[in-house]
Scaffold this motif. Structure first.
Motif, PDB file in Angstrom:
ATOM      1  N   ARG A  27      33.142  39.442  62.810  1.00 10.55           N
ATOM      2  CA  ARG A  27      34.545  39.098  63.057  1.00 10.55           C
ATOM      3  C   ARG A  27      35.139  39.790  64.278  1.00 10.55           C
ATOM      4  O   ARG A  27      35.721  39.155  65.148  1.00 10.55           O
ATOM      5  CB  ARG A  27      35.383  39.425  61.816  1.00 10.55           C
ATOM      6  CG  ARG A  27      36.841  38.987  61.935  1.00 10.55           C
ATOM      7  CD  ARG A  27      37.674  39.501  60.777  1.00 10.55           C
ATOM      8  NE  ARG A  27      39.026  38.983  60.876  1.00 10.55           N
ATOM      9  CZ  ARG A  27      39.521  38.000  60.129  1.00 10.55           C
ATOM     10  NH1 ARG A  27      38.755  37.416  59.234  1.00 10.55           N
ATOM     11  NH2 ARG A  27      40.767  37.598  60.290  1.00 10.55           N
ATOM     12  N   ASN A  62      36.307  38.001  67.786  1.00  2.00           N
ATOM     13  CA  ASN A  62      37.676  38.077  68.315  1.00  2.00           C
ATOM     14  C   ASN A  62      37.745  38.836  69.638  1.00  2.00           C
ATOM     15  O   ASN A  62      38.595  38.547  70.479  1.00  2.00           O
ATOM     16  CB  ASN A  62      38.605  38.713  67.283  1.00  2.00           C
ATOM     17  CG  ASN A  62      39.003  37.743  66.192  1.00  2.00           C
ATOM     18  OD1 ASN A  62      39.616  36.713  66.442  1.00  2.00           O
ATOM     19  ND2 ASN A  62      38.631  38.052  64.949  1.00  2.00           N
ATOM     20  N   GLY A  73      43.716  38.806  64.866  1.00  5.30           N
ATOM     21  CA  GLY A  73      42.577  38.511  64.009  1.00  5.30           C
ATOM     22  C   GLY A  73      41.578  39.643  63.885  1.00  5.30           C
ATOM     23  O   GLY A  73      40.676  39.592  63.044  1.00  5.30           O
TER      24      GLY A  73
END
Length: 443
Positions: A10, A14, A210
């Protein structure tokens, strides 16, 4: 790690989105021309970039320390918001009063420098430490390679559209197609690339929001003032560590020299292309070609940075850079694009080399602070060369009449300063390295 594996992490995903959108500036292909069309002079342009660099110098390292103590995500999010504000300022500033325009651009440069300082180190540290927590830190050069290719792919679209948005003839046909009155001058369309960049800034904010980071919970007996003092103490301790670690110190010195010299030239590349008689519409094609070159050669850059012995790598890159600046100073029409492309490959390779070696020698607890020192040293150099170039250009231009200045002869004459500046500092740093390396091996 494969590309699929990288995108499944993740923070790394991002990080890639943030970097691609943060630097997707549609006005970059015509950066210098945009400032001049807003009514600024070339000397003012150079000095505004000095202000930008000075802001980063003042905010860079403390922001990195705050990222290590208060939280990196907070700084990345704040950076993206400040970026949106600074772009909005030039998107909507009225141009009737030159003094007011200069003041607005001055504030814009300060906010832009602050945004850059806030993000610098924090986003990279978030992504790298996520990999390290998973035992995959050796994949970092691969992540950088992916970032280069993604950024370059986005860059192809951005540079083609950005240059086209600034070409009066192209935009006139677009305006007629949609039933609007055709623009007559670049002043009629100069804000369009800025509006497009403002939209992309929203994506950067989304990517920053995010990211994930374990919440830093302050001990019950610890106050925000104590945490701030701890941040400043970390800054000082990291500075001492950098100065007492020759390996890291010389990595940063070489990085700053290569990066700030090339950045100063590449910031003015639209003026350079115009001076060697390249039409504005082709600026986008050149930019797209550069992006394709990065995509194709990203793997070669990574292999060079990882496999070549550091001293040999730096000597080769230094000599190649000197030769490139000399070629640029000749101001060859059309063929003058070639050394600009070579310079971009050199800097791309150098950046991978620096990040690879610097992260290997840095502990996690102060990684963002050390990476901020990297930005600090770059911006000290950028501020220095900005001041020197603004002064030198002013002296050089005094020797030419208005007709010659209109033909950009004075600008071409000023480019030899890049060769002499880089050669002098490269030899000086290398001499210092040689003397220290004789006492105790550094690389």
């Amino acid at each position: 790690m494969t590309l699929k594996d990288i995108l499944q992490v993740r923070n790394v995903r991002n990080f890639l989105i943030f970097r691609c959108s943060y630097f997707a500036r549609f006005y970059y292909p015509v950066f210098t021309l945009l400032y001049l069309d807003y009514g600024l002079t070339l000397s003012q342009f150079a000095m505004l970039n000095v202000v930008w660099a000075a802001t980063i110098v003042l905010a860079e390292v403390p922001s990195g320390a705050f990222a290590d103590t208060l939280g990196r995500k907070k700084l990345v999010v704040l950076s993206s918001i400040v970026m949106f504000i600074e772009i909005a300022m030039i998107a909507f500033v009225p141009t009737g009063n030159p003094t007011f325009v200069f003041v607005v651009f001055l504030v814009n440069r300060i906010l832009s420098g602050l945004a850059m300082a806030l993000a610098s180190g924090a986003d990279e540290a978030l992504a790298y430490d996520t990999l390290k927590d998973q035992g995959k830190e050796e994949a970092w050069p691969r992540v950088l390679q992916v970032q280069l290719r993604l950024s370059s792919s986005v860059g192809i679209v951005v540079t083609l559209l950005g240059a086209a948005m600034y070409d009066v003839n192209f935009m006139a046909s677009v305006y007629r197609f949609i039933g609007l009155e055709a623009p007559q001058t670049t002043q009629d369309i100069m804000r369009i690339p800025v509006y497009a960049t403002l939209f992309v800034a929203i994506i950067a904010i989304y990517a920053a929001l995010g990211m994930r980071e374990e919440k830093k919970v302050l001990p019950s007996h610890t106050t925000k003032l104590a945490t701030t003092l701890a941040s400043l103490k970390l800054t000082l301790n990291t500075g001492k560590w950098v100065l007492s670690t020759p390996y890291v110190l010389f990595i940063l010195l070489y990085y700053s020299l290569f990066e700030h010299t090339s950045r100063m030239f590449l910031t003015m590349n639209s003026q350079y292309y115009r001076a060697i008689d390249i039409p504005i519409i082709y600026f986008g094609l050149i930019g797209a070609g550069i992006s394709v070159l990065k995509i194709i050669l990203a793997g070669q850059s990574r292999q060079l940075a990882e496999s070549m012995e550091p001293k040999k790598f730096i000597v080769i890159m230094g000599l190649a850079t000197m030769a490139t600046y000399y070629w640029i100073s000749l101001g060859w029409s059309i063929y003058g694009v070639i050394p600009a492309l070579i310079l971009i490959f050199i800097i791309m390779t150098m950046n991978i080399f620096i990040s690879y070696h610097l992260n290997r020698k840095t502990e996690s607890h102060n990684r963002a602070t050390v990476l901020s020192f990297k930005g600090l040293m770059f911006n000290l150099g950028y501020g220095l060369i900005g001041i020197l170039y603004a002064y030198y250009y002013k002296l050089v231009s005094q020797g030419y009449n208005e007709e010659q200045i209109a033909q950009h002869i004075d600008f071409i004459a000023s480019l030899s300063s890049f060769f002499y500046y880089f050669a002098f500092l490269f030899i000086a740093i290398s001499a210092a390295f040689y003397l220290m390396n004789k006492k105790k091996p550094i690389f």
